[in-house]
Scaffold this motif. Structure first.
Motif, PDB file in Angstrom:
ATOM      1  N   VAL A 192      49.940  -8.670 -13.770  1.00 15.46           N
ATOM      2  CA  VAL A 192      51.483  -9.131 -13.620  1.00 15.46           C
ATOM      3  C   VAL A 192      52.218  -7.871 -13.832  1.00 15.46           C
ATOM      4  CG1 VAL A 192      51.055 -11.178 -15.145  1.00 15.46           C
ATOM      5  CG2 VAL A 192      51.338  -8.754 -16.360  1.00 15.46           C
ATOM      6  N   THR A 193      53.308  -7.934 -13.491  1.00 15.21           N
ATOM      7  CA  THR A 193      54.419  -6.754 -13.557  1.00 15.21           C
ATOM      8  C   THR A 193      55.328  -6.767 -14.797  1.00 15.21           C
ATOM      9  OG1 THR A 193      56.120  -8.185 -12.709  1.00 15.21           O
ATOM     10  CG2 THR A 193      54.519  -6.778 -11.083  1.00 15.21           C
ATOM     11  N   PRO A 194      56.033  -5.665 -15.273  1.00 12.34           N
ATOM     12  CA  PRO A 194      56.881  -5.856 -16.453  1.00 12.34           C
ATOM     13  C   PRO A 194      57.655  -6.974 -16.749  1.00 12.34           C
ATOM     14  CG  PRO A 194      56.492  -3.568 -15.725  1.00 12.34           C
ATOM     15  CD  PRO A 194      56.306  -4.477 -14.660  1.00 12.34           C
ATOM     16  N   ILE A 195      58.157  -7.489 -15.591  1.00 13.67           N
ATOM     17  CA  ILE A 195      59.276  -8.565 -15.690  1.00 13.67           C
ATOM     18  C   ILE A 195      58.683 -10.010 -16.042  1.00 13.67           C
ATOM     19  CG2 ILE A 195      59.142  -9.300 -13.574  1.00 13.67           C
ATOM     20  CD1 ILE A 195      62.219  -8.545 -15.502  1.00 13.67           C
ATOM     21  N   VAL A 229      44.257 -12.677 -20.803  1.00 12.50           N
ATOM     22  CA  VAL A 229      44.002 -10.934 -20.816  1.00 12.50           C
ATOM     23  C   VAL A 229      45.075 -10.699 -19.629  1.00 12.50           C
ATOM     24  CG1 VAL A 229      42.995  -8.780 -20.510  1.00 12.50           C
ATOM     25  CG2 VAL A 229      41.841 -10.760 -21.714  1.00 12.50           C
ATOM     26  N   TYR A 230      46.087  -9.823 -19.855  1.00 15.39           N
ATOM     27  CA  TYR A 230      47.178  -9.399 -18.973  1.00 15.39           C
ATOM     28  C   TYR A 230      46.943  -7.795 -18.601  1.00 15.39           C
ATOM     29  CZ  TYR A 230      49.405 -13.301 -20.928  1.00 15.39           C
ATOM     30  OH  TYR A 230      49.784 -14.794 -21.085  1.00 15.39           O
ATOM     31  N   LEU A 231      46.708  -7.539 -17.322  1.00 15.94           N
ATOM     32  CA  LEU A 231      46.459  -6.196 -16.580  1.00 15.94           C
ATOM     33  C   LEU A 231      47.767  -5.936 -15.780  1.00 15.94           C
ATOM     34  CD1 LEU A 231      42.778  -6.664 -15.758  1.00 15.94           C
ATOM     35  CD2 LEU A 231      43.736  -5.964 -17.880  1.00 15.94           C
ATOM     36  N   PRO A 232      47.976  -4.723 -15.404  1.00 15.83           N
ATOM     37  CA  PRO A 232      48.885  -4.420 -14.387  1.00 15.83           C
ATOM     38  C   PRO A 232      48.488  -4.810 -13.247  1.00 15.83           C
ATOM     39  CG  PRO A 232      48.099  -2.127 -15.661  1.00 15.83           C
ATOM     40  CD  PRO A 232      47.087  -3.345 -16.431  1.00 15.83           C
ATOM     41  N   LEU A 233      49.591  -5.332 -12.300  1.00 18.18           N
ATOM     42  CA  LEU A 233      49.270  -6.261 -11.095  1.00 18.18           C
ATOM     43  C   LEU A 233      48.438  -5.100 -10.257  1.00 18.18           C
ATOM     44  CD1 LEU A 233      50.017  -8.585  -9.498  1.00 18.18           C
ATOM     45  CD2 LEU A 233      51.946  -7.231  -8.542  1.00 18.18           C
ATOM     46  N   THR A 234      48.830  -4.015  -9.939  1.00 15.17           N
ATOM     47  CA  THR A 234      47.992  -3.096  -8.973  1.00 15.17           C
ATOM     48  C   THR A 234      46.603  -2.811  -9.636  1.00 15.17           C
ATOM     49  OG1 THR A 234      49.133  -1.214 -10.193  1.00 15.17           O
ATOM     50  CG2 THR A 234      49.969  -2.123  -8.233  1.00 15.17           C
ATOM     51  N   THR A 235      46.271  -2.625 -10.755  1.00 16.24           N
ATOM     52  CA  THR A 235      45.032  -2.234 -11.153  1.00 16.24           C
ATOM     53  C   THR A 235      44.140  -3.330 -10.868  1.00 16.24           C
ATOM     54  OG1 THR A 235      45.975  -1.155 -12.965  1.00 16.24           O
ATOM     55  CG2 THR A 235      43.793  -1.144 -13.113  1.00 16.24           C
ATOM     56  N   MET A 236      44.810  -4.598 -11.382  1.00 16.51           N
ATOM     57  CA  MET A 236      44.059  -6.007 -11.095  1.00 16.51           C
ATOM     58  C   MET A 236      43.642  -6.041  -9.603  1.00 16.51           C
ATOM     59  SD  MET A 236      43.353  -9.155 -12.579  1.00 16.51           S
ATOM     60  CE  MET A 236      43.021 -10.823 -12.354  1.00 16.51           C
ATOM     61  N   GLY A 237      44.548  -5.835  -8.889  1.00 15.05           N
ATOM     62  CA  GLY A 237      44.192  -6.060  -7.337  1.00 15.05           C
ATOM     63  C   GLY A 237      43.181  -5.040  -6.842  1.00 15.05           C
ATOM     64  N   ASN A 238      43.352  -3.779  -7.291  1.00 17.01           N
ATOM     65  CA  ASN A 238      42.264  -3.108  -6.778  1.00 17.01           C
ATOM     66  C   ASN A 238      40.919  -2.935  -7.314  1.00 17.01           C
ATOM     67  OD1 ASN A 238      44.465  -1.924  -4.999  1.00 17.01           O
ATOM     68  ND2 ASN A 238      45.265  -0.351  -6.481  1.00 17.01           N
ATOM     69  N   GLN A 239      41.034  -3.254  -8.838  1.00 20.60           N
ATOM     70  CA  GLN A 239      39.434  -2.722  -9.488  1.00 20.60           C
ATOM     71  C   GLN A 239      38.941  -4.253  -9.928  1.00 20.60           C
ATOM     72  OE1 GLN A 239      39.738   0.218 -12.239  1.00 20.60           O
ATOM     73  NE2 GLN A 239      41.690   1.169 -11.372  1.00 20.60           N
ATOM     74  N   PRO A 254      55.492 -11.567  -9.541  1.00 16.52           N
ATOM     75  CA  PRO A 254      54.393 -12.230  -8.912  1.00 16.52           C
ATOM     76  C   PRO A 254      53.200 -11.956  -9.992  1.00 16.52           C
ATOM     77  CG  PRO A 254      54.944  -9.837  -8.405  1.00 16.52           C
ATOM     78  CD  PRO A 254      56.097 -10.325  -9.253  1.00 16.52           C
ATOM     79  N   GLN A 255      51.890 -12.608  -9.849  1.00 17.61           N
ATOM     80  CA  GLN A 255      50.897 -12.471 -10.444  1.00 17.61           C
ATOM     81  C   GLN A 255      49.613 -12.927  -9.888  1.00 17.61           C
ATOM     82  OE1 GLN A 255      51.845 -15.480 -13.586  1.00 17.61           O
ATOM     83  NE2 GLN A 255      50.068 -16.327 -13.290  1.00 17.61           N
ATOM     84  N   ILE A 256      48.634 -12.313 -10.323  1.00 19.94           N
ATOM     85  CA  ILE A 256      47.144 -12.540  -9.480  1.00 19.94           C
ATOM     86  C   ILE A 256      46.207 -13.270 -10.763  1.00 19.94           C
ATOM     87  CG2 ILE A 256      45.107 -11.410  -8.529  1.00 19.94           C
ATOM     88  CD1 ILE A 256      46.771  -9.030  -7.719  1.00 19.94           C
ATOM     89  N   ASN A 257      45.861 -14.224 -10.318  1.00 16.06           N
ATOM     90  CA  ASN A 257      44.873 -15.065 -11.197  1.00 16.06           C
ATOM     91  C   ASN A 257      43.531 -14.757 -11.143  1.00 16.06           C
ATOM     92  OD1 ASN A 257      47.485 -15.979 -12.058  1.00 16.06           O
ATOM     93  ND2 ASN A 257      47.089 -17.893 -11.653  1.00 16.06           N
TER      94      ASN A 257
END
Length: 405
Positions: free
Chosen positions: A124-127, A203-213, A102-105
């Motif tokens: 994004v996630t590690p996969i 730029v790639y960020l952790p999915l959770t951090t991206m969604g929350n912050q 999954p990913q958030i843009n």
């Protein structure tokens, strides 16, 4: 009896004696052939580029995308967008799937010291690397620990690294996104552009951090995602698509119109192939008009030539030349004009394509079949449009021709 060699010699000598007129007559054919070959080559090169870009996204990839239309006839007021839990359910419950990413843009301004860049940010996630066939140039990628702890870490594209940290390692440096500092932990290998988006400025960020912050996605049903990339097992595309659609309909409790759609890489390539083929045919048809205009030019000049050479035609007929002799000579002249123009136009078209391949990212495709068709059509046009003036010349009465001289 017609002597082909003699007719050929007389036709070529006449054309050589009128070099300027012959050159101007061939100009339309030259432009037409060059246009046909170059435009068809460009169309095929664009199609190849699009196919290569989609293949670079990763093998056997399906894309699960939220629908733009509002879902109707749902039993309850359930989410109309995809959430992270949908991706987890696909990974755990669809047997024909290998990996799910999954990913958030979001487009944000990335800053470092006094430099700013508006670019695409992906949560994004590690996969992600495995599913999308991306590679790291240095450092590490997003880890499960980063996801669980909402770490403020970032992996950057190669061009961002060159722009913000020239002649030095990017690892451990700080970037600012939405007034939040992010530690650079990795740099991606160059990937190039895809559908107008520079993949080396992401730029790639952790999915959770991206969604929350960053995007602040809050939903009672889970973390909302922009879309989900799914790596299907080999030769299981159709089965994976069918199973994913059924699973999401059950999860979203949809009884009417879907609020998502699943599209395979193959489907996208087929759509792009149809569009580019249509554009290529349209360009070929437009450039073919030049050949038609060139053929009309050949006919006009040959008609003028007939009127100018009535004395010559009358003399030849008076000393025994037949209608067939005159007809063949003028047909040979028209065919030579069109064929030579076709060869010159082919040379220009192929040369233009080779230059395009040198100075652009397009992979030049020079089709021998297209070249043969273009040259054959140009020769045929000369023969076709040469018939009228040739018949007019052949039907001239020798006595009338000699008196008009």
């Amino acid at each position: 009896m017609i002597n082909p060699i003699e007719s050929w010699k007389m036709a070529t000598s006449t054309l050589v004696a009128n070099k300027l007129r012959s050159g101007l007559t061939m100009l339309g054919i030259i432009i037409g052939n060059a246009s046909v070959i170059s435009l068809i080559g460009i169309g095929q090169a664009v199609q190849k580029l699009a196919e290569d870009e989609f293949e670079s996204l990763g093998p056997n990839v399906l894309f699960v995308v939220p629908g733009n239309r509002e879902a109707r006839n749902t039993v309850f007021d359930l989410p109309k967008t995809l959430v992270w839990e949908d991706a987890k359910a696909i990974a755990s419950q669809v047997p024909t799937v290998n990996e799910v990413a999954p990913q958030i843009n979001s487009r944000q301004v990335v800053s470092h010291q006094n430099q700013n860049l508006s670019t695409l940010i992906l949560g994004v996630t590690p996969i992600f690397l495995e599913v999308r066939s991306f590679n790291l140039a240095e450092g590490r990628f997003i880890s499960e620990v980063d996801i669980q702890r909402n770490n403020r870490v970032a992996v950057i594209g190669s061009e961002i690294a060159e722009r913000f940290f020239p002649n030095q390692s990017s690892l451990g440096k700080q970037l600012r996104i939405k007034n939040i500092s992010w530690e650079v932990i990795g740099v991606m290998e160059p990937k190039g552009s895809f559908l107008g988006e520079n993949q080396d400025e992401i730029v790639y960020l952790p999915l959770t951090t991206m969604g929350n912050q960053i995007v602040g996605n809050t939903s009672p049903y889970g973390l909302q995602v922009s879309f989900i990339s799914v790596a299907a097992k080999e030769n299981k595309f159709s089965a994976a698509q069918f199973q994913i659609e059924n699973l999401l309909r059950l999860r979203h409790k949809i009884v009417g119109e879907d609020d998502f759609y699943v599209q395979s890489q193959k489907d996208i390539l087929e759509i792009i192939g149809k569009v580019t083929q249509g554009l290529t045919l349209m360009l070929a048809a437009i450039s073919g008009i030049s050949l038609l205009v060139g053929g009309i030019g050949v006919m006009n000049i040959m008609l003028v030539s007939v009127s100018e050479r009535t004395n010559e035609i009358g003399l030849r007929k008076a000393i025994g030349a037949t209608k067939q002799d005159i007809l063949v000579q003028f047909l040979i002249e028209a065919t030579i004009l069109a064929a030579v123009g076709g060869f010159v136009g082919t040379f220009i078209g192929v040369g233009g394509l080779l230059l395009l391949g040198v100075f652009s990212p397009l992979t030049v495709i020079i089709s021998p079949g297209v070249i043969l068709i273009a040259v054959g059509v140009s020769g045929g046009i000369g023969l076709f449009f040469g018939v009228v003036p040739a018949r007019q010349a052949a039907n001239l009465d020798p006595m009338v021709a000699l008196r008009s001289a």
